[in-house]
Design an enzyme around this catalytic site. Structure first.
Site, PDB file in Angstrom:
ATOM      1  N   ALA B  80      48.479  47.972  53.312  1.00  0.00           N
ATOM      2  CA  ALA B  80      49.207  49.145  53.798  1.00  0.00           C
ATOM      3  C   ALA B  80      50.668  48.705  53.889  1.00  0.00           C
ATOM      4  O   ALA B  80      51.217  48.513  54.960  1.00  0.00           O
ATOM      5  CB  ALA B  80      48.683  49.609  55.148  1.00  0.00           C
ATOM      6  N   LEU B  83      54.966  51.487  50.850  1.00  0.00           N
ATOM      7  CA  LEU B  83      56.010  51.784  49.871  1.00  0.00           C
ATOM      8  C   LEU B  83      57.381  51.209  50.245  1.00  0.00           C
ATOM      9  O   LEU B  83      58.419  51.835  50.017  1.00  0.00           O
ATOM     10  CB  LEU B  83      56.105  53.297  49.623  1.00  0.00           C
ATOM     11  CG  LEU B  83      54.798  53.935  49.118  1.00  0.00           C
ATOM     12  CD1 LEU B  83      54.915  55.442  49.059  1.00  0.00           C
ATOM     13  CD2 LEU B  83      54.375  53.381  47.771  1.00  0.00           C
ATOM     14  N   CYS B 140      51.448  59.746  48.034  1.00  0.00           N
ATOM     15  CA  CYS B 140      52.037  59.582  49.360  1.00  0.00           C
ATOM     16  C   CYS B 140      52.109  60.932  50.066  1.00  0.00           C
ATOM     17  O   CYS B 140      52.164  61.975  49.435  1.00  0.00           O
ATOM     18  CB  CYS B 140      53.408  58.935  49.271  1.00  0.00           C
ATOM     19  SG  CYS B 140      54.179  59.122  47.699  1.00  0.00           S
ATOM     20  N   ILE B 201      43.228  53.280  38.110  1.00  0.00           N
ATOM     21  CA  ILE B 201      43.264  53.984  39.376  1.00  0.00           C
ATOM     22  C   ILE B 201      44.256  53.324  40.337  1.00  0.00           C
ATOM     23  O   ILE B 201      44.514  52.125  40.244  1.00  0.00           O
ATOM     24  CB  ILE B 201      41.866  54.022  40.065  1.00  0.00           C
ATOM     25  CG1 ILE B 201      41.336  52.610  40.290  1.00  0.00           C
ATOM     26  CG2 ILE B 201      40.900  54.871  39.287  1.00  0.00           C
ATOM     27  CD1 ILE B 201      40.033  52.526  41.111  1.00  0.00           C
ATOM     28  N   ASN B 202      44.793  54.154  41.224  1.00  0.00           N
ATOM     29  CA  ASN B 202      45.510  53.607  42.361  1.00  0.00           C
ATOM     30  C   ASN B 202      44.456  53.040  43.323  1.00  0.00           C
ATOM     31  O   ASN B 202      43.264  53.090  43.034  1.00  0.00           O
ATOM     32  CB  ASN B 202      46.346  54.710  43.022  1.00  0.00           C
ATOM     33  CG  ASN B 202      47.605  54.148  43.670  1.00  0.00           C
ATOM     34  OD1 ASN B 202      47.569  53.068  44.265  1.00  0.00           O
ATOM     35  ND2 ASN B 202      48.705  54.865  43.569  1.00  0.00           N
ATOM     36  N   GLY B 227      41.739  44.948  43.602  1.00  0.00           N
ATOM     37  CA  GLY B 227      41.154  43.685  43.164  1.00  0.00           C
ATOM     38  C   GLY B 227      39.785  43.873  42.531  1.00  0.00           C
ATOM     39  O   GLY B 227      39.297  45.005  42.397  1.00  0.00           O
TER      40      GLY B 227
HETATM   41  C1  LIG Z   1      50.147  45.156  47.613  1.00  0.00           C
HETATM   42  C2  LIG Z   1      50.047  46.330  46.688  1.00  0.00           C
HETATM   43  C3  LIG Z   1      51.099  47.244  46.600  1.00  0.00           C
HETATM   44  C4  LIG Z   1      51.025  48.352  45.753  1.00  0.00           C
HETATM   45  N1  LIG Z   1      52.086  49.218  45.649  1.00  0.00           N
HETATM   46  C5  LIG Z   1      52.018  50.276  44.796  1.00  0.00           C
HETATM   47  C6  LIG Z   1      53.134  51.156  44.625  1.00  0.00           C
HETATM   48  O1  LIG Z   1      54.208  50.964  45.205  1.00  0.00           O
HETATM   49  N2  LIG Z   1      53.000  52.221  43.794  1.00  0.00           N
HETATM   50  C7  LIG Z   1      51.831  52.458  43.098  1.00  0.00           C
HETATM   51  O2  LIG Z   1      51.761  53.420  42.340  1.00  0.00           O
HETATM   52  N3  LIG Z   1      50.780  51.612  43.209  1.00  0.00           N
HETATM   53  C8  LIG Z   1      50.842  50.542  44.046  1.00  0.00           C
HETATM   54  N4  LIG Z   1      49.756  49.680  44.147  1.00  0.00           N
HETATM   55  C9  LIG Z   1      48.518  49.954  43.381  1.00  0.00           C
HETATM   56  C10 LIG Z   1      48.436  49.111  42.100  1.00  0.00           C
HETATM   57  O3  LIG Z   1      49.508  49.398  41.243  1.00  0.00           O
HETATM   58  C11 LIG Z   1      47.088  49.346  41.388  1.00  0.00           C
HETATM   59  O4  LIG Z   1      46.991  50.714  41.056  1.00  0.00           O
HETATM   60  C12 LIG Z   1      45.883  48.979  42.230  1.00  0.00           C
HETATM   61  O5  LIG Z   1      46.150  47.860  43.019  1.00  0.00           O
HETATM   62  C13 LIG Z   1      44.618  48.714  41.393  1.00  0.00           C
HETATM   63  O6  LIG Z   1      44.791  47.630  40.494  1.00  0.00           O
HETATM   64  P1  LIG Z   1      44.364  46.097  40.824  1.00  0.00           P
HETATM   65  O7  LIG Z   1      42.956  46.134  41.330  1.00  0.00           O
HETATM   66  O8  LIG Z   1      44.540  45.355  39.545  1.00  0.00           O
HETATM   67  O9  LIG Z   1      45.301  45.651  41.889  1.00  0.00           O
HETATM   68  C14 LIG Z   1      49.844  48.565  44.981  1.00  0.00           C
HETATM   69  C15 LIG Z   1      48.786  47.637  45.066  1.00  0.00           C
HETATM   70  C16 LIG Z   1      48.880  46.527  45.896  1.00  0.00           C
HETATM   71  C17 LIG Z   1      47.721  45.550  45.947  1.00  0.00           C
END
Ligand SMILES: Cc1cc2nc3c(=O)[nH]c(=O)nc-3n(C[C@H](O)[C@H](O)[C@H](O)COP(=O)(O)O)c2cc1C
Ligand SMILES: Cc1cc2nc3c(=O)[nH]c(=O)nc-3n(C[C@H](O)[C@H](O)[C@H](O)COP(=O)(O)OP(=O)(O)OC[C@H]3O[C@@H](n4cnc5c(N)ncnc54)[C@H](O)[C@@H]3O)c2cc1C
Ligand code: FES
Lengths: 264, 313
Positions: B80, B83, B140, B201-202, B227
């Site tokens: 969390a 942003l 958001c 996905i986000n 992850g």
């Molecule tokens: C610490 C952290 C910060 C993130 N900040 C953003 C962000 O600012 N904007 C966004 O669109 N996604 C954000 N994400 C989401 C990632 O871009 C991604 O969609 C998500 O983590 C899934 O991919 P992963 O499992 O490879 O991490 C964030 C993820 C993490 C772990």
């Protein structure tokens, strides 16, 4: 507080592991590039196992540097640290470092360094002592713990101890121990405090030093996701006596900060 | 409106996502996991990667949420961060000059509290060289819509995408949240409103609790799970969306290896993003990009475009 520049990700093997106290082990690992660049106060971020769990690396202060080899002192508090404490020689690890800034030992504005630590916070003090000794700066350790078993003084010289339960050394905390030693130390010249330990202890210490106009540097802790400034997870909130608040990423702008920033 | 500091390397895995977003590798690094590239550039050859998505940019700087902001969970983590970002002005003055030198496509992730916020960022950045695309993070809270999340409503998604479509000639990638009833309905709304691609996905809404203290681990109580733990969810969503829309789909969620990346291509992703695993292996993007390039360069290898979506069911 110096910033480091050359970071390496080193695949290495544990070359020695020895117990250092209750639930605490010291691990040695050859990491030439990290050893060459390390400064006291720096940390490394260790990928403990190749598996997805524990997933993230775990941060540890550099406890000692001996030639090409670095040591970390690890207290078993959870999954990652238990794997490290129970590891055997020859086990493979990925070690990223040196990371973060370092203690400002070369500022030339003090005659004696007072190295104040509590619990596992004693981990960076061995390397700091070594660096001070090499620069012929006098130092004195003030090491605290809940009881005798928590004091991690092995390998240190010039040590005074304090325990909460009075089982060894001064009966009280390290800040009280510092108070007890201060008159004698300041009579001998200018002092500067370098400290590491639980954040509440560091806050009390920072206030103590501010009230007496003693220079003081603290190595703080936070949960870290990456150790290099890309996850923004390690943010800590600081505030000084004037009520000024700031938020810093501890892995980049720390872990060592000027005590002034942590007094309120 | 060009973005070319990138030297186009002829790779069999090069992919065009439309409207000038040509990637020399299908591997991108995900928003929020690379900051603005500087730190990672010391540990990873970014020129090997197809694109870098910046941390979300909002018009004003934000410090984000109070700590504790992250916690590890089984095979993943929740965050969390809130942003946290340097804001538009500082991004342009301090971060863009470096991004223009890294030899890969730069995609700016945008987060706002209102449509106006998004417009402000796009209008300003359209005048800045070296940006190939915008990725719209619609996950958001929207102040105007009583804390509704824009990205969970097809109508709100359509409204914001069509507004931005009129504003910019650059590639618009819409980032989809999995925390909705129908992700393909949102994807379709984005496509109809003029999005050039969707990315997904986000993070998945999640929570971690310490039973001894009776407290949540995150100060914010809930956070976003990411992850390897979310990879099966991500694969299913990419599979669903890639069959619902005609625009390219960018897949992500738990990618930790070459094999993981290939799985996303098979279920329909034309490109992929790596997020959380950058924290663990800072050079993972480079390694996976090289491995994909080698795979498609090998004699007898399938064509990249034919491999995408070729899952056998
Ligand atoms: C610490 C952290 C910060 C993130 N900040 C953003 C962000 O600012 N904007 C966004 O669109 N996604 C954000 N994400 C989401 C990632 O871009 C991604 O969609 C998500 O983590 C899934 O991919 P992963 O499992 O490879 O991490 C964030 C993820 C993490 C772990
Ligand atoms: C810059 C820095 C230097 C450090 N140096 C040392 C050192 O030299 N020796 C040492 O033993 N420990 C050190 N730590 C703390 C160490 O990183 C944590 O104890 C470790 O990450 C816990 O991992 P785990 O998997 O065993 O615990 P988990 O199972 O993940 O958690 C167990 C408990 O540890 C706490 N914890 C988790 N991560 C951290 C963290 N990063 N910092 C503090 N507490 C945490 C959790 O809140 C929980 O209560 C340092 C931390 C930082 C930030
Ligand atoms: S630990 Fe990731 S930014 Fe500091």
């Amino acid at each position: 507080m110096l910033q480091t520049s050359t970071i390496s990700d080193v695949r290495t093997r544990i070359s020695a592991i020895r117990p250092a106290g209750t639930d605490v082990s010291i691990l040695s690992m050859p990491c030439p590039a990290i050893a060459a660049a390390a400064r006291p106060g720096n940390f490394v971020n260790i990928k403990v196992s190749a598996a997805d769990q524990p997933l993230l690396r775990r941060p540890f202060c550099i406890h000692n540097v001996e030639g090409d080899t670095i040591d970390v002192m690890v207290k078993n508090v959870g999954r990652g640290t238990s794997l490290l404490c129970e590891a055997s020689c020859g086990e493979s690890l990925l070690v990223l470092g040196p990371l973060g800034n370092s203690f400002g030992t070369g500022t030339g504005d003090f005659d004696t360094a007072l190295l104040v630590s509590g619990g596992i916070g004693t981990a960076p003090m061995r390397f700091l002592e070594k660096t001070l000794a090499a620069a012929e700066i006098s130092f004195h350790h003030l090491v605290g713990g809940r009881s005798r078993a928590d004091l991690l003084t092995s390998g240190l010289s010039n040590v005074s101890t304090a325990t909460d339960d009075g089982s060894e050394g001064f009966h009280g905390n390290v800040v009280q121990l510092l108070e007890k030693h201060l008159a004698e130390q300041t009579a001998a010249g200018r002092v500067k405090v370098f400290a590491c330990g639980p954040n509440p202890m560091l806050k009390a210490l920072a206030r103590f030093c501010r009230d007496r106009a003693i220079a003081c540097e603290l190595s703080l802790e936070s949960v870290m996701g990456c150790g290099v400034g890309i996850c923004y997870g390690c943010m800590v909130e600081l505030s000084n006596a004037d009520g000024q608040k700031e938020s810093i990423l501890l892995c980049r702008e720390g872990p060592v900060i000027d005590g002034e920033r942590f007094t309120a | 409106m060009t973005s070319s500091t990138t030297t186009t390397i002829e790779s069999p895995a090069a992919v065009s996502l439309g409207r000038g977003l040509d990637l020399h590798s299908p591997v991108m690094l995900a928003s929020g996991t690379v900051s603005y590239g500087e730190e990672l550039s010391q540990l990873c050859d970014l020129s090997k990667i197809g694109g870098l998505v910046t941390k979300a940019i909002s018009p004003e700087p934000r410090t984000g949420n109070p700590p504790q902001r992250i916690a590890e969970t089984s095979c993943g983590m929740i965050n969390a961060i809130g942003l946290a970002n340097v804001g538009l002005d500082k991004f342009v003055s301090d971060k863009v000059p470096f991004l223009q030198t890294i030899g890969t496509r730069v995609i700016v992730n945008i987060a706002g509290k209102s449509i106006d916020d998004y417009c402000q960022v796009v209008e300003r950045l359209d005048a800045v060289e070296g940006i190939a695309a915008y990725e719209l993070n619609l996950s958001c809270p929207n102040v105007k819509g009583e804390c509704m999340i824009m990205g969970v409503s097809p109508d709100a998604t359509r409204e914001i995408v069509s507004t931005l479509r009129k504003l910019t000639g650059r590639h618009l990638m819409v980032k989809l949240t999995p925390n909705v009833t129908s992700i393909s309905a949102i994807a379709l709304a984005a496509e109809q409103a003029g999005a050039d691609s969707v990315s997904l996905i986000n993070t998945v809404v999640g929570m971690a609790v310490d039973h001894r203290t009776r407290k949540p681990l995150l100060k914010n109580v809930t956070g976003g799970l990411s992850g390897p733990a979310i990879k099966p969810i991500a694969l299913a969503k990419v599979w669903e969306v890639s069959r619902a829309v005609k625009i390219p789909v960018v897949g992500m969620g738990g990618i930790a290896s070459f094999a993981d990346a290939m799985e996303f291509l098979l279920v329909g992703a034309s490109a992929i993003q790596i997020g959380t695993m950058n924290f663990v292996y800072p050079d993972i993007g480079e390694k996976i990009a090289i491995a994909i390039d080698e795979f498609f360069s090998a004699p007898g290898a399938p064509k990249f475009s034919e491999y995408v979506g070729s899952l056998i069911v």
